[in-house]
Design an enzyme around this catalytic site. Structure first.
Site, PDB file in Angstrom:
ATOM      1  N   ASP A   1       0.749  -1.105  -0.166  1.00 46.98           N
ATOM      2  CA  ASP A   1       0.082   0.371   0.027  1.00 46.98           C
ATOM      3  C   ASP A   1       0.987   1.573   0.009  1.00 46.98           C
ATOM      4  O   ASP A   1       2.268   0.886   0.118  1.00 46.98           O
ATOM      5  CB  ASP A   1      -0.710  -0.056   1.014  1.00 46.98           C
ATOM      6  CG  ASP A   1      -2.503   0.708   1.119  1.00 46.98           C
ATOM      7  OD1 ASP A   1      -2.470   1.869   0.358  1.00 46.98           O
ATOM      8  OD2 ASP A   1      -3.168  -0.185   1.143  1.00 46.98           O
TER       9      ASP A   1
ATOM     10  N   HIS B   1      -2.759   3.309  -4.763  1.00 47.42           N
ATOM     11  CA  HIS B   1      -2.374   2.600  -3.215  1.00 47.42           C
ATOM     12  C   HIS B   1      -0.303   2.421  -3.771  1.00 47.42           C
ATOM     13  O   HIS B   1      -0.029   1.855  -3.252  1.00 47.42           O
ATOM     14  CB  HIS B   1      -2.888   1.409  -2.883  1.00 47.42           C
ATOM     15  CG  HIS B   1      -4.338   2.016  -2.274  1.00 47.42           C
ATOM     16  ND1 HIS B   1      -4.390   2.503  -1.292  1.00 47.42           N
ATOM     17  CD2 HIS B   1      -5.876   2.196  -2.518  1.00 47.42           C
ATOM     18  CE1 HIS B   1      -5.705   3.055  -0.346  1.00 47.42           C
ATOM     19  NE2 HIS B   1      -6.377   2.199  -2.021  1.00 47.42           N
TER      20      HIS B   1
ATOM     21  N   GLU C   1     -10.074   2.551  -4.704  1.00 48.19           N
ATOM     22  CA  GLU C   1      -9.870   3.850  -4.533  1.00 48.19           C
ATOM     23  C   GLU C   1      -8.652   4.151  -4.974  1.00 48.19           C
ATOM     24  O   GLU C   1      -7.946   4.844  -5.292  1.00 48.19           O
ATOM     25  CB  GLU C   1      -9.318   3.933  -2.510  1.00 48.19           C
ATOM     26  CG  GLU C   1     -10.449   3.536  -2.235  1.00 48.19           C
ATOM     27  CD  GLU C   1     -10.498   3.431  -0.635  1.00 48.19           C
ATOM     28  OE1 GLU C   1     -10.440   3.676   0.021  1.00 48.19           O
ATOM     29  OE2 GLU C   1      -9.213   3.068  -0.120  1.00 48.19           O
TER      30      GLU C   1
END
Length: 530
Positions: free
Chosen positions: A157, A229, A293
């Site tokens: 991440d 990410h 995301e």
């Protein structure tokens, strides 16, 4: 027992089981591994007899305890292992301690059992905070005890990369650590602890973890979350980014604009990483590739990426993201693994038919994925995000919000009755997520996971929590005490588990669900045809 068996009948007779007892049959290794405290000895005949019945499912078993001993009939090795776990729960709590005791009386029972769902999972984010190998192996043991069988490790991440790469060594040399960590999540101005944080698993560690888990009927599901990410990856290899600009491993939380380029060098990079992961873990039927995301504006701003998109005949950055994830899924299929994605990847479209979808934003999008023919693992924020506090109380340790209780988890139905039969059949399992922005150490992992994971195990194995679950859970906590699990007491935290200083939770879970409902509605209104 937790999880409860499908059928349990009490019998009048009982049996005295002692350390050093003998076990016989063609699946005896699984029974011995599940009952190490008994130091069972193989023999031609014994107090425990275990044999295979091909007519049963791989994880199914029948067990009878009577005056002559224990008889186990299992569909496969996993069934024998789970039968032994059930047998262990018939013994006193002291049997979960490392030092063996004297003979124990086993009550007479007949059990017929099989799981409701094939995927019974826990997710642990080791990217935001790293947990060493010993904690992963311990978690595997606790999962096996509860008949949970998928450990999803979030290995990459913005805040860290957690696995050795011999092909791209800067990943573990640079991307595996950050100089500090934000201490006031969600607030401005940010404050930091100025304490370096990091760590990674070597490929040898992964090989050990994979073998240890397989022996205990747990499958490791590694996740490399892309194309967003990506700050940690780009800190080591900025040329793989959409802009080529330098990046740092993030020291704060939230969604970043860092994104990998979708160009061929990135695909080559990721397929090499997949080869390393699969080669280390061994049997790796699933690899999670994220897809959540993602901020796509840097793709839209890049002339080179736009030209590449046009060369593929794609109309938008969203279409390009869908193509990129499909290309990675194809590469995994060539290597014998199925791709798993978060639900945003499904909304983007173009998924392979065999891609597994995890609908974290709610079971509404999960139903759409099931209707489209995808296998679904239920993972909704409510009630399966265990980074939320277990009560609306200032005593609870810092959490992203509140509250998700044991009762909330126990009441969850992964395959809702109102769904069509073919949609329900596509729900292959259920999984809880523990994100670790606010989980700095192993003691907090225990607190967050247990006993909520006991309720998860009940739902995942039995399909629902019923049959006196609350009373059985009270009894089960004695086993966790014997093992040394620092779980959250049902009445609230111990004094040393309480939060200091007291701060209100960042957000209420109901507010999060309202925002998620809006997100999925907006995404569906712009979803391309599949």
């Amino acid at each position: 027992m937790i999880p409860r068996p499908e059928l349990l009948t009490d019998l009048s007779a009982s049996f005295q089981l002692s350390p050093g007892a003998t076990v016989s049959g063609d699946l005896l290794d699984a029974v011995r591994l599940a009952l190490p405290v008994l130091d069972l000895r193989p023999g031609d005949s014994g107090e425990i007899d275990v044999r295979r019945d091909p007519g049963l499912g791989e994880e199914a078993y029948r067990m009878t305890v009577g005056s002559r001993g224990v008889e186990i009939v299992a569909g496969g090795r996993a069934g024998a292992f789970y039968a032994a776990q059930s047998l262990h729960q018939l013994l006193p709590d002291a049997s979960y301690r490392l030092s063996p005791g004297s003979a124990w009386s086993v009550p007479g029972v007949r059990i017929e059992d099989a799981p409701r769902f094939a995927w019974r999972g826990l997710h642990l984010d080791v990217a935001r905070h790293f947990f060493p190998k010993r904690e992963i192996l311990r978690l595997v043991d606790l999962m096996a005890m509860h008949k949970l069988n998928r450990l999803h490790l979030h290995l990459a991440d913005d805040q860290g990369w957690r696995v050795e790469s011999r092909a791209y060594p800067l990943l573990h040399e640079i991307s595996s650590h950050r100089p500090r960590t934000a201490t006031n999540p969600g607030r401005e101005p940010a404050t930091y602890d100025d304490v370096p944080h990091g760590g990674y698993y070597t490929l040898d560690d992964l090989a050990e973890i994979g073998a240890y888990a397989r022996a205990r009927c747990v499958t490791i599901v590694p996740e490399i979350d892309v194309p967003g990410h990506a700050s940690a990856i780009l800190a080591a290899y900025p040329a793989l980014g959409a802009t080529g600009e330098p990046h740092d491993v993030l020291d704060r939380w939230g969604i970043s604009r860092a994104i990998l380029s979708p160009l061929p060098p990135t695909v080559e990079f990721l397929t090499t990483i997949f080869d390393e992961l699969i080669g280390a873990l061994g049997e790796t039927p699933y690899v999670h590739i994220g897809g959540d995301e993602v901020v796509l504006d840097r793709w839209a701003e890049s002339a080179e990426i736009a030209a590449y998109r046009d060369s593929l005949g794609l109309a938008s950055a969203n279409d390009l993201q869908a193509w990129f994830l499909r290309r990675l899924a194809d590469a995994l299929a060539e290597r014998g693994a199925r791709a798993v994605v978060w639900d945003e990847a499904f909304v983007s479209g173009r998924l392979r038919a065999d891609t597994v979808v995890m609908p974290w934003r709610g079971m509404g999008v999960g139903r759409r994925a099931a209707a489209a023919g995808h296998d679904v693992v239920a993972t909704p924020v409510f009630p399966l995000y265990f980074d939320y506090a277990e009560a609306s109380s200032p005593d609870e340790p810092m959490a992203i919000g509140d509250a998700i209780t044991v009762s909330d988890v126990a009441a969850f139905g992964p395959a809702p009755e109102e769904w069509a039969e073919e949609e329900r059949a596509r729900v292959i399992g259920v999984q809880a997520q523990l994100w670790t922005e606010r989980v700095p150490d192993a003691r907090t992992v225990d607190y967050r996971l247990w006993p909520r994971s006991c309720a998860l195990a009940e739902v995942a194995w039995a399909g629902s929590a019923a049959g006196g679950f609350d009373e059985r859970l009270e009894r089960h906590l004695g086993r966790l005490d014997a093992i040394g699990v620092e779980y959250r007491p049902l009445a609230g935290p111990h004094p040393w588990q309480r939060r200091r200083p007291h701060r209100p939770a960042v957000v209420d879970v109901s507010d999060v669900m309202t925002r998620i409902d809006a997100m999925t509605h907006d995404a569906e209104s712009t979803r391309p045809s599949v």
